[in-house]
Structures are given as C-alpha cells and as structure tokens.
Enzyme design. Sequence first.
Site, PDB file in Angstrom:
ATOM      1  N   ARG A   1      13.138  46.180 -26.431  1.00  8.98           N
ATOM      2  CA  ARG A   1      13.476  47.496 -25.850  1.00  8.98           C
ATOM      3  C   ARG A   1      14.876  47.922 -26.280  1.00  8.98           C
ATOM      4  O   ARG A   1      15.174  49.103 -26.385  1.00  8.98           O
ATOM      5  CB  ARG A   1      13.425  47.443 -24.324  1.00  8.98           C
ATOM      6  CG  ARG A   1      12.038  47.329 -23.738  1.00  8.98           C
ATOM      7  CD  ARG A   1      12.074  47.464 -22.226  1.00  8.98           C
ATOM      8  NE  ARG A   1      12.773  48.684 -21.835  1.00  8.98           N
ATOM      9  CZ  ARG A   1      13.117  48.957 -20.576  1.00  8.98           C
ATOM     10  NH1 ARG A   1      12.858  48.094 -19.616  1.00  8.98           N
ATOM     11  NH2 ARG A   1      13.739  50.082 -20.279  1.00  8.98           N
TER      12      ARG A   1
ATOM     13  N   ARG B   1      16.078  50.872  -8.120  1.00  9.16           N
ATOM     14  CA  ARG B   1      16.429  51.957  -9.052  1.00  9.16           C
ATOM     15  C   ARG B   1      15.798  53.296  -8.656  1.00  9.16           C
ATOM     16  O   ARG B   1      15.090  53.931  -9.426  1.00  9.16           O
ATOM     17  CB  ARG B   1      16.053  51.556 -10.478  1.00  9.16           C
ATOM     18  CG  ARG B   1      16.692  50.229 -10.882  1.00  9.16           C
ATOM     19  CD  ARG B   1      16.448  49.866 -12.312  1.00  9.16           C
ATOM     20  NE  ARG B   1      17.345  50.633 -13.195  1.00  9.16           N
ATOM     21  CZ  ARG B   1      17.349  50.475 -14.528  1.00  9.16           C
ATOM     22  NH1 ARG B   1      16.492  49.655 -15.090  1.00  9.16           N
ATOM     23  NH2 ARG B   1      18.174  51.186 -15.283  1.00  9.16           N
TER      24      ARG B   1
ATOM     25  N   CYS C   1      13.219  48.172 -15.679  1.00 10.22           N
ATOM     26  CA  CYS C   1      13.236  46.710 -15.492  1.00 10.22           C
ATOM     27  C   CYS C   1      13.093  46.381 -14.000  1.00 10.22           C
ATOM     28  O   CYS C   1      13.122  47.241 -13.144  1.00 10.22           O
ATOM     29  CB  CYS C   1      14.558  46.177 -16.002  1.00 10.22           C
ATOM     30  SG  CYS C   1      14.711  46.349 -17.759  1.00 10.22           S
TER      31      CYS C   1
ATOM     32  N   LYS D   1      21.806  52.156 -27.537  1.00 10.95           N
ATOM     33  CA  LYS D   1      20.577  52.568 -26.835  1.00 10.95           C
ATOM     34  C   LYS D   1      20.937  53.562 -25.729  1.00 10.95           C
ATOM     35  O   LYS D   1      20.308  54.625 -25.611  1.00 10.95           O
ATOM     36  CB  LYS D   1      19.881  51.355 -26.216  1.00 10.95           C
ATOM     37  CG  LYS D   1      18.809  51.700 -25.192  1.00 10.95           C
ATOM     38  CD  LYS D   1      18.078  50.479 -24.644  1.00 10.95           C
ATOM     39  CE  LYS D   1      18.761  49.877 -23.471  1.00 10.95           C
ATOM     40  NZ  LYS D   1      18.530  50.575 -22.187  1.00 10.95           N
ATOM     41  N   ASN D   2      21.942  53.230 -24.928  1.00 10.87           N
ATOM     42  CA  ASN D   2      22.221  54.026 -23.726  1.00 10.87           C
ATOM     43  C   ASN D   2      22.976  55.317 -24.009  1.00 10.87           C
ATOM     44  O   ASN D   2      23.152  56.125 -23.089  1.00 10.87           O
ATOM     45  CB  ASN D   2      22.942  53.161 -22.687  1.00 10.87           C
ATOM     46  CG  ASN D   2      22.011  52.087 -22.148  1.00 10.87           C
ATOM     47  OD1 ASN D   2      20.800  52.109 -22.402  1.00 10.87           O
ATOM     48  ND2 ASN D   2      22.567  51.118 -21.447  1.00 10.87           N
TER      49      ASN D   2
ATOM     50  N   ASP E   1      17.028  59.126  -5.951  1.00  9.97           N
ATOM     51  CA  ASP E   1      17.370  60.042  -4.853  1.00  9.97           C
ATOM     52  C   ASP E   1      18.620  60.865  -5.148  1.00  9.97           C
ATOM     53  O   ASP E   1      18.680  62.064  -4.842  1.00  9.97           O
ATOM     54  CB  ASP E   1      17.530  59.277  -3.536  1.00  9.97           C
ATOM     55  CG  ASP E   1      18.452  58.069  -3.668  1.00  9.97           C
ATOM     56  OD1 ASP E   1      18.489  57.445  -4.745  1.00  9.97           O
ATOM     57  OD2 ASP E   1      19.151  57.750  -2.700  1.00  9.97           O
ATOM     58  N   LEU E   2      19.622  60.267  -5.775  1.00 14.00           N
ATOM     59  CA  LEU E   2      20.844  61.013  -6.090  1.00 14.00           C
ATOM     60  C   LEU E   2      20.544  62.155  -7.060  1.00 14.00           C
ATOM     61  O   LEU E   2      21.041  63.273  -6.905  1.00 14.00           O
ATOM     62  CB  LEU E   2      21.901  60.100  -6.720  1.00 14.00           C
ATOM     63  CG  LEU E   2      22.868  59.392  -5.770  1.00 14.00           C
ATOM     64  CD1 LEU E   2      22.150  58.483  -4.818  1.00 14.00           C
ATOM     65  CD2 LEU E   2      23.930  58.621  -6.524  1.00 14.00           C
TER      66      LEU E   2
ATOM     67  N   ASP F   1      25.574  45.078 -17.579  1.00 14.86           N
ATOM     68  CA  ASP F   1      24.652  44.729 -18.676  1.00 14.86           C
ATOM     69  C   ASP F   1      25.091  43.479 -19.425  1.00 14.86           C
ATOM     70  O   ASP F   1      24.304  42.904 -20.177  1.00 14.86           O
ATOM     71  CB  ASP F   1      24.516  45.903 -19.653  1.00 14.86           C
ATOM     72  CG  ASP F   1      23.808  47.073 -19.010  1.00 14.86           C
ATOM     73  OD1 ASP F   1      23.849  48.177 -19.577  1.00 14.86           O
ATOM     74  OD2 ASP F   1      23.235  46.896 -17.917  1.00 14.86           O
TER      75      ASP F   1
HETATM   76  C1  EPZ Z   1      22.128  52.879 -16.646  1.00 11.27           C
HETATM   77  O1  EPZ Z   1      21.061  52.684 -15.724  1.00 11.27           O
HETATM   78  C2  EPZ Z   1      21.809  52.010 -17.847  1.00 11.27           C
HETATM   79  N1  EPZ Z   1      20.557  52.449 -18.458  1.00 11.27           N
HETATM   80  C3  EPZ Z   1      21.688  50.544 -17.426  1.00 11.27           C
HETATM   81  O2  EPZ Z   1      21.474  49.760 -18.602  1.00 11.27           O
HETATM   82  C4  EPZ Z   1      23.012  50.113 -16.788  1.00 11.27           C
HETATM   83  O3  EPZ Z   1      22.879  48.785 -16.315  1.00 11.27           O
HETATM   84  C5  EPZ Z   1      23.347  51.048 -15.617  1.00 11.27           C
HETATM   85  O4  EPZ Z   1      23.378  52.424 -16.080  1.00 11.27           O
HETATM   86  C6  EPZ Z   1      24.696  50.736 -15.002  1.00 11.27           C
HETATM   87  O5  EPZ Z   1      25.694  50.793 -15.962  1.00 11.27           O
HETATM   88  C7  EPZ Z   1      20.577  53.481 -19.337  1.00 11.27           C
HETATM   89  O6  EPZ Z   1      21.608  54.063 -19.592  1.00 11.27           O
HETATM   90  C8  EPZ Z   1      19.276  53.852 -19.964  1.00 11.27           C
HETATM   91  P1  EPZ Z   1      22.803  53.740 -12.288  1.00 11.27           P
HETATM   92  P2  EPZ Z   1      20.919  53.668 -14.433  1.00 11.27           P
HETATM   93  O7  EPZ Z   1      22.164  55.029 -11.926  1.00 11.27           O
HETATM   94  O8  EPZ Z   1      21.313  55.032 -14.806  1.00 11.27           O
HETATM   95  C9  EPZ Z   1      21.472  52.963  -7.760  1.00 11.27           C
HETATM   96  C10 EPZ Z   1      20.367  48.217 -19.963  1.00 11.27           C
HETATM   97  O9  EPZ Z   1      20.274  46.983 -19.868  1.00 11.27           O
HETATM   98  N2  EPZ Z   1      20.950  54.339  -7.755  1.00 11.27           N
HETATM   99  O10 EPZ Z   1      24.263  53.731 -12.622  1.00 11.27           O
HETATM  100  O11 EPZ Z   1      19.597  53.447 -13.838  1.00 11.27           O
HETATM  101  C11 EPZ Z   1      20.710  52.054  -8.696  1.00 11.27           C
HETATM  102  O12 EPZ Z   1      19.545  51.542  -8.070  1.00 11.27           O
HETATM  103  C12 EPZ Z   1      20.207  49.067 -18.736  1.00 11.27           C
HETATM  104  O13 EPZ Z   1      20.628  48.842 -21.031  1.00 11.27           O
HETATM  105  C13 EPZ Z   1      20.413  54.857  -6.568  1.00 11.27           C
HETATM  106  O14 EPZ Z   1      20.367  54.174  -5.547  1.00 11.27           O
HETATM  107  O15 EPZ Z   1      22.024  53.031 -13.466  1.00 11.27           O
HETATM  108  C14 EPZ Z   1      21.727  50.973  -9.009  1.00 11.27           C
HETATM  109  O16 EPZ Z   1      21.723  50.015  -7.969  1.00 11.27           O
HETATM  110  C15 EPZ Z   1      19.853  48.251 -17.509  1.00 11.27           C
HETATM  111  N3  EPZ Z   1      19.933  56.131  -6.563  1.00 11.27           N
HETATM  112  C16 EPZ Z   1      23.061  51.741  -8.997  1.00 11.27           C
HETATM  113  O17 EPZ Z   1      22.801  52.967  -8.294  1.00 11.27           O
HETATM  114  C17 EPZ Z   1      19.972  56.918  -7.685  1.00 11.27           C
HETATM  115  O18 EPZ Z   1      19.526  58.096  -7.610  1.00 11.27           O
HETATM  116  C18 EPZ Z   1      23.587  52.091 -10.387  1.00 11.27           C
HETATM  117  O19 EPZ Z   1      22.520  52.712 -11.086  1.00 11.27           O
HETATM  118  C19 EPZ Z   1      20.511  56.387  -8.872  1.00 11.27           C
HETATM  119  C20 EPZ Z   1      21.011  55.094  -8.878  1.00 11.27           C
END
Ligand code: EPZ
Length: 416
Positions: A397, A121, A116, A22-23, A124-125, A305
């Site tokens: 999903r 989530r 979710c 999926k990812n 900002d980055l 995950d």
């Molecule tokens: C991806 O989510 C995956 N989703 C998630 O899988 C996975 O858990 C996650 O990466 C971590 O490996 C998809 O690939 C579709 P992050 P993502 O940006 O990109 C914070 C599943 O079950 N953050 O690495 O949203 C964020 O809130 C899903 O398949 C900011 O603060 O994860 C989190 O606490 C769930 N600002 C942390 O960073 C930002 O601009 C890591 O988030 C971006 C992220």
Amino acid sequence: MDAIRIYGGRCLNGQTVIQGSKNASLPILAATLLIDGVCEIENCPDISDVYHMLRLLESLGCRVEREESLVRVDTQGFSACDMPSDSVCVMRSSVMLVGALLARTGQICMEYPGGCVIGARPIDLHLQAMRLMGASVEERENGFCVEAARLKGAVLRLPFISVGATENLILAAVLADGVTVIEPAAREPEIQALCEFLQSAGARIEGSGTGRLVIRGVEKLMPVRYRIPADRIVAGTYLCACMCAGGRIFLRDAPVRHMESVLACAERMGAAVLCEADGILVTGKDHENCCDVVTTACYPGFPTDMQSLFMAVMALSGRAGRIEETVFENRFRIVSELCKMGADITVCGNTAHIAPVARLRGAIVQAQELRGGAALVIAALAADGTSIVTNRHYIDRGYEDIVLHLRALGADLELA
Ligand code: EPZ
C-alpha cells in the site's frame, strides 16, 4: 503467495532513492478534481493506495495516464457517479474526495472509508466542519451523504489536530464563498505540499505549516504541473532497516528538513547520521545505545507512522526502551508478531515496554497493517535464520517494491 521470505544476517550497503510521498500524493490527486483541465503530477509513487485513488478518479469520468512516475489527470470528462466500493473501502484516503467533490458538484454520497486496523478512525471532525460550511450531512448505517449548493467560508475550530480533516477542509474551502479559518490545523509536510500544489493553481492560502490556516475562496483554479516531495516515512523506514541490519547506506532525496525528530531519535539510538544536500548517509547497528522513551505526536513531533519501525530497532537493542503512542488507540499490532521472533515487549495502555534480548530469531509472522508490516521485514533482516512475513499486500500500500529496494542494498530476501 502474498508474502516475503527474509534470510537474516546480511548488513546493508549502497544507496536507495526515496520514492514520492504517499501521504502527499493522495490528497493532491483528490485536489485535481477542483481543477478543470489536465494536471501533471511528477514523482507519484507506484503503490496500491495511489492505484486505488487513480481508479476512483477514473470512475468519476477523469482520464488518467501514467508514464513511470509522471501521472496526468484530465478532469474535463468528470461526471459524478457512484465510485467503486472496493476502492472506497480499501483505503481511508477515499475520504479525501469528500471535500473536493462537495466543492465541485455540491453533493457526495459514499460508504465510510476503510483503512488499517490501527484505530476506529472516525470522520466526525470532517463532517461536523462541513456542516459549519453550510453543508447538510445525512449519516446512514454504512455511509453518508453531504450536500451544499455552495459552501460558505467559516471559522472551523477543531477539538484536536487531524491530518485528514485539515486536508479535507482545505479542499472544501479553496473554492468556497468567503474566508475559512482552520484551527488547530495539522502542520505535516504533506499538508504543506497540498497547500503548495493548490497555491500554484491559484488558491489563496495563508499559514501553511503553522497551526492556523486562513483560506480565501477563489472562483477558479488552473491546471498545474507539480512534483511530489520524497516520502519522509519511507526514508525513515530504510534508516531503521540499516539500524537493524547494520552497514552504511545513502538515502538519496530523503527530505532531511522534515525528518528532524526521526534523525534525532536515530542518533540517540546509536546511528551515525550525516545529512547532505541530496540525502542522508546512515551507519547503523550500534545497539548499545537506545533512547529509552519515544513518544509519538503531531508534526513536528515524532511521527506515529515511524513508531513500529523504531520498535523493531528497539527490540534488537541491548537496553530497555519504551514507546508511547498518543495518536492512534490500537497501533501496537506488531507486538505479538515481534514476540514470535523472540522480542520481549509488553503493552500497558498506550505504552509498549521493550526489554533487552540477546537476539531475534526467524519466524513466520503476519503483517496486519502498512507500517507494522514494514517493521516486521526490517526486524527479520537482523534475526537469526529465515523469516516469512505474510500479508505483503499491506506493505505494498505504501512502499514501492520493498523487496527490490532491500535486495539492491545487499539484503537476502524474496517474494514467497
Ligand atoms: C493521516 O491519517 C495519515 N494517512 C496516517 O498515515 C497518519 O498516521 C496520520 O495522518 C497521523 O499523522 C494519510 O495521510 C493517508 P488523523 P488520518 O485524522 O488523516 C482521530 C500511514 O501509515 N480522528 O490525523 O486518518 C483518528 O481516529 C498512515 O501512512 C477522529 O477521531 O489521521 C486518530 O486517532 C497511517 N475523528 C487521530 O484523530 C476524525 O474526524 C488522528 O487522525 C478524524 C480523526
């Protein structure tokens, strides 16, 4: 009803073929917008997040065809217009379109992505880095607009590792003017797959799989045919199902080399794991062992995950365990539901403490997000009596027909 009824007590035997990731699929489907022509994506999983992504591409004028697991995306009819908010809001990966649309059309307005309940989530980055690439960003109450006549390469130093931000910035950078550096970059296998897809289309990306990506913008990318790798989290889910229910199963196509931390933890918990060229043979249910501490981390660390799935295993083990969640701030939603099944789990800050209990009992429990929902199903496989897991749509999903796959392995469950 949007639920699954599980009759516990059956062990698992046989083999299951692991679906495409999926990812990896979601950012790669978004990346097709950078390519004028027809891209063919093999092994694309038939799950609702992919359905919504394909709907968003169609709403942008792309022609989408699916023949079983082969998806064709023709972007020649592309016309930037408003995307259906029900698809944008229902999944977080809609944010993946920002980088691609910015690179292709120079502007994108959309509502904040949904997702979710595992954490705030924010994005900002993503938006801060796009400003550094020359984009203007206007944020409103429930959405934002990003504009840039032509993105410029930049050195993007992120305050911490983000999978989504890394993916979005790769999509923004491959057609930008000049060189972009992303550091620290996420190293997940799904990002390596995205880089492979883009490199096969002509993108110039160095450092895939490392913490530093260097992307040299090119004029044009060419249509490609690409095969999505197997889903390491789905493979880990069926591994944990076998550890909960017992038995011996073969995870065909499981991406062994991307599952090191998961397999090491499974073995510490007493599973017998035999890695072969085309998959993994797992023998489960030696619950006397239990690795006492699992701490989630960015790849190649233990994946967040997989956290809920291992919590289900640990809830059934004969020994105390502890899980530290370091990535998301609210990813213990499953605890209350496992406790309804007789688990003894307490949460303190970002740590869940799992105390040993003799058995779990069947109960009516509620899936509240994707991986937690799957974890409730596998816990119910080993519980005494009958369980019902509601809100099945969360599980759909990310998992192709989990009921069919588990029934084929000998579990006794049905749609309810
Ligand atoms: C991806 O989510 C995956 N989703 C998630 O899988 C996975 O858990 C996650 O990466 C971590 O490996 C998809 O690939 C579709 P992050 P993502 O940006 O990109 C914070 C599943 O079950 N953050 O690495 O949203 C964020 O809130 C899903 O398949 C900011 O603060 O994860 C989190 O606490 C769930 N600002 C942390 O960073 C930002 O601009 C890591 O988030 C971006 C992220």
